[in-house]
Design a protein around this motif. Sequence first.
Motif, PDB file in Angstrom:
ATOM      1  N   ALA A 133      19.279  99.482  -5.880  1.00  0.00           N
ATOM      2  CA  ALA A 133      19.730  99.361  -4.496  1.00  0.00           C
ATOM      3  C   ALA A 133      18.673  98.676  -3.636  1.00  0.00           C
ATOM      4  N   VAL A 134      17.387  99.020  -3.859  1.00  0.00           N
ATOM      5  CA  VAL A 134      16.313  98.369  -3.105  1.00  0.00           C
ATOM      6  C   VAL A 134      16.249  96.879  -3.450  1.00  0.00           C
ATOM      7  N   ALA A 135      16.444  96.542  -4.723  1.00  0.00           N
ATOM      8  CA  ALA A 135      16.459  95.131  -5.120  1.00  0.00           C
ATOM      9  C   ALA A 135      17.586  94.382  -4.418  1.00  0.00           C
ATOM     10  N   ALA A 136      18.757  95.020  -4.312  1.00  0.00           N
ATOM     11  CA  ALA A 136      19.880  94.395  -3.620  1.00  0.00           C
ATOM     12  C   ALA A 136      19.565  94.195  -2.140  1.00  0.00           C
ATOM     13  N   VAL A 137      18.927  95.183  -1.528  1.00  0.00           N
ATOM     14  CA  VAL A 137      18.534  95.056  -0.119  1.00  0.00           C
ATOM     15  C   VAL A 137      17.546  93.900   0.051  1.00  0.00           C
ATOM     16  N   ALA A 138      16.591  93.791  -0.884  1.00  0.00           N
ATOM     17  CA  ALA A 138      15.623  92.704  -0.806  1.00  0.00           C
ATOM     18  C   ALA A 138      16.314  91.347  -0.900  1.00  0.00           C
ATOM     19  N   ALA A 139      17.274  91.224  -1.818  1.00  0.00           N
ATOM     20  CA  ALA A 139      17.997  89.959  -1.963  1.00  0.00           C
ATOM     21  C   ALA A 139      18.739  89.607  -0.682  1.00  0.00           C
ATOM     22  N   VAL A 140      19.444  90.578  -0.112  1.00  0.00           N
ATOM     23  CA  VAL A 140      20.179  90.330   1.127  1.00  0.00           C
ATOM     24  C   VAL A 140      19.212  89.959   2.244  1.00  0.00           C
ATOM     25  N   GLY A 141      18.109  90.695   2.349  1.00  0.00           N
ATOM     26  CA  GLY A 141      17.157  90.448   3.426  1.00  0.00           C
ATOM     27  C   GLY A 141      16.499  89.096   3.345  1.00  0.00           C
ATOM     28  N   PHE A 142      15.999  88.735   2.164  1.00  0.00           N
ATOM     29  CA  PHE A 142      15.305  87.451   2.026  1.00  0.00           C
ATOM     30  C   PHE A 142      16.268  86.271   2.131  1.00  0.00           C
ATOM     31  N   LEU A 143      17.507  86.446   1.653  1.00  0.00           N
ATOM     32  CA  LEU A 143      18.452  85.331   1.675  1.00  0.00           C
ATOM     33  C   LEU A 143      19.069  85.101   3.053  1.00  0.00           C
ATOM     34  N   THR A 144      19.153  86.148   3.855  1.00  0.00           N
ATOM     35  CA  THR A 144      19.742  85.980   5.185  1.00  0.00           C
ATOM     36  C   THR A 144      18.676  85.793   6.255  1.00  0.00           C
ATOM     37  N   ALA A 145      17.402  85.840   5.878  1.00  0.00           N
ATOM     38  CA  ALA A 145      16.333  85.639   6.856  1.00  0.00           C
ATOM     39  C   ALA A 145      16.360  84.193   7.334  1.00  0.00           C
ATOM     40  N   GLY A 146      16.182  84.014   8.593  1.00  0.00           N
ATOM     41  CA  GLY A 146      16.174  82.668   9.165  1.00  0.00           C
ATOM     42  C   GLY A 146      15.903  82.748  10.654  1.00  0.00           C
ATOM     43  N   VAL A 147      15.721  81.602  11.261  1.00  0.00           N
ATOM     44  CA  VAL A 147      15.412  81.554  12.685  1.00  0.00           C
ATOM     45  C   VAL A 147      16.570  82.148  13.477  1.00  0.00           C
ATOM     46  N   GLY A 148      16.305  83.200  14.218  1.00  0.00           N
ATOM     47  CA  GLY A 148      17.323  83.827  15.036  1.00  0.00           C
ATOM     48  C   GLY A 148      18.150  84.875  14.326  1.00  0.00           C
ATOM     49  N   ASN A 149      18.142  84.905  13.003  1.00  0.00           N
ATOM     50  CA  ASN A 149      18.907  85.909  12.263  1.00  0.00           C
ATOM     51  C   ASN A 149      18.240  87.274  12.386  1.00  0.00           C
ATOM     52  N   ARG A 150      19.065  88.313  12.444  1.00  0.00           N
ATOM     53  CA  ARG A 150      18.544  89.669  12.597  1.00  0.00           C
ATOM     54  C   ARG A 150      19.089  90.550  11.493  1.00  0.00           C
ATOM     55  N   LEU A 151      18.304  91.580  11.151  1.00  0.00           N
ATOM     56  CA  LEU A 151      18.683  92.524  10.104  1.00  0.00           C
ATOM     57  C   LEU A 151      18.474  93.940  10.614  1.00  0.00           C
ATOM     58  N   GLY A 152      19.521  94.754  10.502  1.00  0.00           N
ATOM     59  CA  GLY A 152      19.423  96.166  10.846  1.00  0.00           C
ATOM     60  C   GLY A 152      19.919  97.003   9.681  1.00  0.00           C
ATOM     61  N   ALA A 153      19.607  98.286   9.682  1.00  0.00           N
ATOM     62  CA  ALA A 153      19.979  99.119   8.535  1.00  0.00           C
ATOM     63  C   ALA A 153      20.225 100.554   8.947  1.00  0.00           C
ATOM     64  N   GLN A 154      21.090 101.181   8.178  1.00  0.00           N
ATOM     65  CA  GLN A 154      21.298 102.621   8.221  1.00  0.00           C
ATOM     66  C   GLN A 154      21.036 103.123   6.804  1.00  0.00           C
ATOM     67  N   VAL A 155      20.133 104.087   6.662  1.00  0.00           N
ATOM     68  CA  VAL A 155      19.794 104.636   5.354  1.00  0.00           C
ATOM     69  C   VAL A 155      20.321 106.055   5.278  1.00  0.00           C
ATOM     70  N   LEU A 156      21.204 106.276   4.314  1.00  0.00           N
ATOM     71  CA  LEU A 156      21.848 107.581   4.149  1.00  0.00           C
ATOM     72  C   LEU A 156      20.960 108.458   3.292  1.00  0.00           C
ATOM     73  N   ARG A 157      20.445 109.547   3.882  1.00  0.00           N
ATOM     74  CA  ARG A 157      19.547 110.442   3.164  1.00  0.00           C
ATOM     75  C   ARG A 157      20.071 111.869   3.248  1.00  0.00           C
ATOM     76  N   ALA A 158      19.474 112.758   2.443  1.00  0.00           N
ATOM     77  CA  ALA A 158      19.937 114.145   2.408  1.00  0.00           C
ATOM     78  C   ALA A 158      19.748 114.843   3.750  1.00  0.00           C
ATOM     79  N   ASP A 159      18.742 114.389   4.542  1.00  0.00           N
ATOM     80  CA  ASP A 159      18.472 115.035   5.820  1.00  0.00           C
ATOM     81  C   ASP A 159      19.119 114.310   6.994  1.00  0.00           C
TER      82      ASP A 159
END
Length: 333
Positions: free
Chosen positions: A115-141
């Motif tokens: 899952a972390v590898a998939a997040v890295a792929a999405v993050g690095f591939l969509t990174a660009g001037v003006g592009n933004r990345l946000g996240a929600q991480v589902l945890r036990a707490d």
Amino acid sequence: MRRATIAPADPGLAELSPDQRIRRLELTVTRRLNGLLHGQYRGLLPGPGSEPAGSREYRPGEDEVRRMDWAVTARTAVPHVRQVDSDRELTTWLLVDGSASMEFGTAELDKRELAVAAVAAVGFLTAGVGNRLGAQVLRADGVRRFPARSGRTHLLALLRTLLAAPRPTPPGGGPGWRPPDLADGLDALHRIANRRGLVVVVSDFLDGLPDDPGQPAPWERTLRRLAVRHQVLAIEVTDPRELELPDVGLITLVDPETGRRREVCTSDRRLRERYAEAAAIQRDQIHESLRRSGATHLPLRTDGDWSADIVRHVHAQRRLAAAPVGPARGGIA
């Protein structure tokens, strides 16, 4: 049910620090996946934007009715949809499943690492001037939120948090206690993802599946609501042992979500066949729910080449979007 703990197949990977693992992921993405996207403003999926770019013939099951180009349809007597260029600035929202069911793996990676590898792929591939990345991480707490921001520093901070997060402990809450599930995470994401963009859900999608395969998954409704406004990419993470049992004698299976244990003898051929049949039905149920929700589906396996799978998926989506349309019938396009 799944086994409680599995040692990583690659001890060297487990011994790396979070920064070293992030560097390895970045090298993998830049070497194998870079070049898939042309320009600085393209996303992982070709799709709707804001600038008109002509029309093409409607493809049932693939196109949204709300994108119909009624003027061209009336002239040609053939259904057409509007095409648009991608927005120059892309906002990507991630929902990352960090629940106990992701703490499992019998191959190169466990499901959480994949899952972390998939997040890295999405993050690095969509990174660009003006592009933004946000996240929600589902945890036990609870659900942890990372505001949408641009820049490599923000992405690296998210990856460090995912890699350094403590492993979920066995459930021990009192009566009525339950950890947040995938539907809770999607609801939280729906409330904050106001601007049209790309939504990526990384999960095994096992949360709350009903016993009746004909019933919708509890997260399907919210996922469908997200797909009305956003492009949605569902990255399904699986392990081969979730699909079939090996013949290894007596083993203890543990459901990481409830802590329930059961000993089974895998030497029983009929038991292994029933397990594989039930697993196939479960996966078909997940795939059907994703299809009905309108999400694009990308399956990744812990025993597969995840970077090659992403390459094939992106190329397939680009070919689909660029597929030539036959000559219009009954009029002039």
